[in-house]
Scaffold this motif. Structure first.
Motif, PDB file in Angstrom:
ATOM      1  N   MET A 132      -3.818  22.296  67.371  1.00 22.33           N
ATOM      2  CA  MET A 132      -2.391  22.549  67.534  1.00 22.33           C
ATOM      3  C   MET A 132      -1.778  23.094  66.243  1.00 22.33           C
ATOM      4  O   MET A 132      -0.880  23.909  66.285  1.00 22.33           O
ATOM      5  N   ARG A 133      -2.302  22.664  65.087  1.00 22.05           N
ATOM      6  CA  ARG A 133      -1.811  23.203  63.815  1.00 22.05           C
ATOM      7  C   ARG A 133      -2.258  24.648  63.609  1.00 22.05           C
ATOM      8  O   ARG A 133      -1.611  25.406  62.908  1.00 22.05           O
ATOM      9  N   LEU A 134      -3.389  25.024  64.208  1.00 21.41           N
ATOM     10  CA  LEU A 134      -3.913  26.378  64.063  1.00 21.41           C
ATOM     11  C   LEU A 134      -3.309  27.375  65.049  1.00 21.41           C
ATOM     12  O   LEU A 134      -3.625  28.551  64.996  1.00 21.41           O
ATOM     13  N   LEU A 135      -2.483  26.914  65.947  1.00 22.80           N
ATOM     14  CA  LEU A 135      -2.003  27.759  67.037  1.00 22.80           C
ATOM     15  C   LEU A 135      -1.395  29.091  66.573  1.00 22.80           C
ATOM     16  O   LEU A 135      -1.712  30.127  67.161  1.00 22.80           O
ATOM     17  N   PRO A 136      -0.575  29.151  65.514  1.00 17.52           N
ATOM     18  CA  PRO A 136      -0.049  30.462  65.088  1.00 17.52           C
ATOM     19  C   PRO A 136      -1.156  31.438  64.669  1.00 17.52           C
ATOM     20  O   PRO A 136      -1.125  32.611  65.043  1.00 17.52           O
ATOM     21  N   ASP A 137      -2.154  30.959  63.913  1.00 15.06           N
ATOM     22  CA  ASP A 137      -3.277  31.817  63.532  1.00 15.06           C
ATOM     23  C   ASP A 137      -4.104  32.208  64.752  1.00 15.06           C
ATOM     24  O   ASP A 137      -4.621  33.325  64.835  1.00 15.06           O
ATOM     25  N   LEU A 138      -4.238  31.293  65.702  1.00 14.65           N
ATOM     26  CA  LEU A 138      -4.990  31.600  66.912  1.00 14.65           C
ATOM     27  C   LEU A 138      -4.322  32.699  67.725  1.00 14.65           C
ATOM     28  O   LEU A 138      -4.998  33.586  68.258  1.00 14.65           O
ATOM     29  N   VAL A 139      -3.009  32.662  67.802  1.00 18.66           N
ATOM     30  CA  VAL A 139      -2.291  33.697  68.553  1.00 18.66           C
ATOM     31  C   VAL A 139      -2.491  35.056  67.888  1.00 18.66           C
ATOM     32  O   VAL A 139      -2.738  36.066  68.561  1.00 18.66           O
ATOM     33  N   ARG A 140      -2.414  35.114  66.553  1.00 16.67           N
ATOM     34  CA  ARG A 140      -2.660  36.379  65.844  1.00 16.67           C
ATOM     35  C   ARG A 140      -4.095  36.849  66.061  1.00 16.67           C
ATOM     36  O   ARG A 140      -4.347  38.044  66.252  1.00 16.67           O
ATOM     37  N   LEU A 141      -5.051  35.922  66.039  1.00 15.23           N
ATOM     38  CA  LEU A 141      -6.454  36.265  66.290  1.00 15.23           C
ATOM     39  C   LEU A 141      -6.628  36.860  67.685  1.00 15.23           C
ATOM     40  O   LEU A 141      -7.298  37.879  67.856  1.00 15.23           O
ATOM     41  N   LEU A 142      -6.031  36.226  68.676  1.00 16.18           N
ATOM     42  CA  LEU A 142      -6.148  36.716  70.046  1.00 16.18           C
ATOM     43  C   LEU A 142      -5.576  38.120  70.182  1.00 16.18           C
ATOM     44  O   LEU A 142      -6.170  38.985  70.832  1.00 16.18           O
ATOM     45  N   ARG A 143      -4.436  38.359  69.558  1.00 22.68           N
ATOM     46  CA  ARG A 143      -3.806  39.686  69.628  1.00 22.68           C
ATOM     47  C   ARG A 143      -4.701  40.737  68.979  1.00 22.68           C
ATOM     48  O   ARG A 143      -4.875  41.829  69.509  1.00 22.68           O
ATOM     49  N   ARG A 144      -5.279  40.406  67.838  1.00 27.29           N
ATOM     50  CA  ARG A 144      -6.155  41.353  67.142  1.00 27.29           C
ATOM     51  C   ARG A 144      -7.422  41.633  67.947  1.00 27.29           C
ATOM     52  O   ARG A 144      -7.875  42.769  68.024  1.00 27.29           O
ATOM     53  N   LEU A 145      -8.009  40.584  68.511  1.00 26.96           N
ATOM     54  CA  LEU A 145      -9.215  40.776  69.316  1.00 26.96           C
ATOM     55  C   LEU A 145      -8.921  41.597  70.565  1.00 26.96           C
ATOM     56  O   LEU A 145      -9.711  42.468  70.944  1.00 26.96           O
ATOM     57  N   ALA A 146      -7.786  41.347  71.203  1.00 27.88           N
ATOM     58  CA  ALA A 146      -7.435  42.083  72.421  1.00 27.88           C
ATOM     59  C   ALA A 146      -7.187  43.560  72.124  1.00 27.88           C
ATOM     60  O   ALA A 146      -7.417  44.412  72.985  1.00 27.88           O
ATOM     61  N   ALA A 147      -6.742  43.889  70.918  1.00 28.29           N
ATOM     62  CA  ALA A 147      -6.464  45.276  70.552  1.00 28.29           C
ATOM     63  C   ALA A 147      -7.706  46.015  70.057  1.00 28.29           C
ATOM     64  O   ALA A 147      -7.675  47.239  69.919  1.00 28.29           O
ATOM     65  N   ASP A 148      -8.800  45.307  69.816  1.00 23.29           N
ATOM     66  CA  ASP A 148     -10.027  45.913  69.292  1.00 23.29           C
ATOM     67  C   ASP A 148     -10.755  46.662  70.407  1.00 23.29           C
ATOM     68  O   ASP A 148     -11.335  46.054  71.299  1.00 23.29           O
ATOM     69  N   LYS A 149     -10.746  47.981  70.331  1.00 23.46           N
ATOM     70  CA  LYS A 149     -11.357  48.818  71.370  1.00 23.46           C
ATOM     71  C   LYS A 149     -12.881  48.760  71.348  1.00 23.46           C
ATOM     72  O   LYS A 149     -13.522  49.222  72.290  1.00 23.46           O
ATOM     73  N   THR A 150     -13.489  48.200  70.279  1.00 25.17           N
ATOM     74  CA  THR A 150     -14.944  48.117  70.229  1.00 25.17           C
ATOM     75  C   THR A 150     -15.496  46.947  71.047  1.00 25.17           C
ATOM     76  O   THR A 150     -16.674  46.912  71.347  1.00 25.17           O
ATOM     77  N   LEU A 151     -14.629  46.006  71.401  1.00 25.73           N
ATOM     78  CA  LEU A 151     -15.060  44.863  72.207  1.00 25.73           C
ATOM     79  C   LEU A 151     -15.158  45.263  73.676  1.00 25.73           C
ATOM     80  O   LEU A 151     -14.443  46.157  74.129  1.00 25.73           O
ATOM     81  N   PRO A 152     -16.026  44.601  74.430  1.00 22.70           N
ATOM     82  CA  PRO A 152     -16.146  44.911  75.853  1.00 22.70           C
ATOM     83  C   PRO A 152     -14.814  44.721  76.586  1.00 22.70           C
ATOM     84  O   PRO A 152     -14.007  43.862  76.229  1.00 22.70           O
ATOM     85  N   LYS A 153     -14.602  45.523  77.606  1.00 22.00           N
ATOM     86  CA  LYS A 153     -13.352  45.497  78.351  1.00 22.00           C
ATOM     87  C   LYS A 153     -13.095  44.117  78.970  1.00 22.00           C
ATOM     88  O   LYS A 153     -11.957  43.646  78.991  1.00 22.00           O
ATOM     89  N   GLY A 154     -14.134  43.457  79.468  1.00 26.04           N
ATOM     90  CA  GLY A 154     -13.974  42.133  80.065  1.00 26.04           C
ATOM     91  C   GLY A 154     -13.420  41.114  79.081  1.00 26.04           C
ATOM     92  O   GLY A 154     -12.610  40.261  79.438  1.00 26.04           O
TER      93      GLY A 154
END
Length: 144
Positions: free
Chosen positions: A38-60
């Protein structure tokens, strides 16, 4: 006749909600990991946004992350957020479960490359999401 349909629909939705709550209880992090998550939640949200924007990751993977971010933004949760502690715990549990899935598919290197927080925070993230068990070579990635 339509009352029967309404009652059956409400009963079905209630049964699905109870099943999801039970699933959350089964996959939740044990011990102090939940409060650390729960303390990491702000960093986790930024991580998720960055991973979702990474076009090199699989579409799924990107679709999964997009759905997770939509769930986090929606005001409707499995457990209402106004309940102390437990209200935000469902978000942390679902994030951990999704990260396990992402690491299995994309690799721990992608998660590490996009992590915006500290090394200590990444160590907590690794324990929370089961990254130590999910990928080979995790110890080398954690020592960076």
């Amino acid at each position: 006749m339509w009352w029967d349909i309404l009652i059956a629909t409400v009963a079905g939705l209630l049964a699905a909600w109870v099943a999801l709550l039970i699933a959350l209880l089964v996959i939740r992090p044990k011990g102090a990991l939940l409060s650390e998550a729960m303390r990491l939640l702000p960093d986790l949200v930024r991580l998720l946004r960055r991973l979702a924007a990474d076009k090199t990751l699989p579409k799924g993977v990107r679709v999964r992350l997009g759905l997770l971010m939509a769930y986090l933004v929606l005001p409707i949760d499995l457990i209402p957020d106004f309940l102390p502690v437990i209200g935000h715990a469902d978000d942390a549990i679902i994030v951990a479960f999704t990260l396990r899935s992402v690491v299995r598919r994309a690799g721990i290197e992608a998660v590490r490359a996009h992590w915006p927080g500290t090394d200590d925070g990444f160590a907590v993230l690794s324990r929370l999401a089961g990254l130590n068990r999910a990928a080979d070579g995790t110890s080398a990635a954690l020592q960076r």
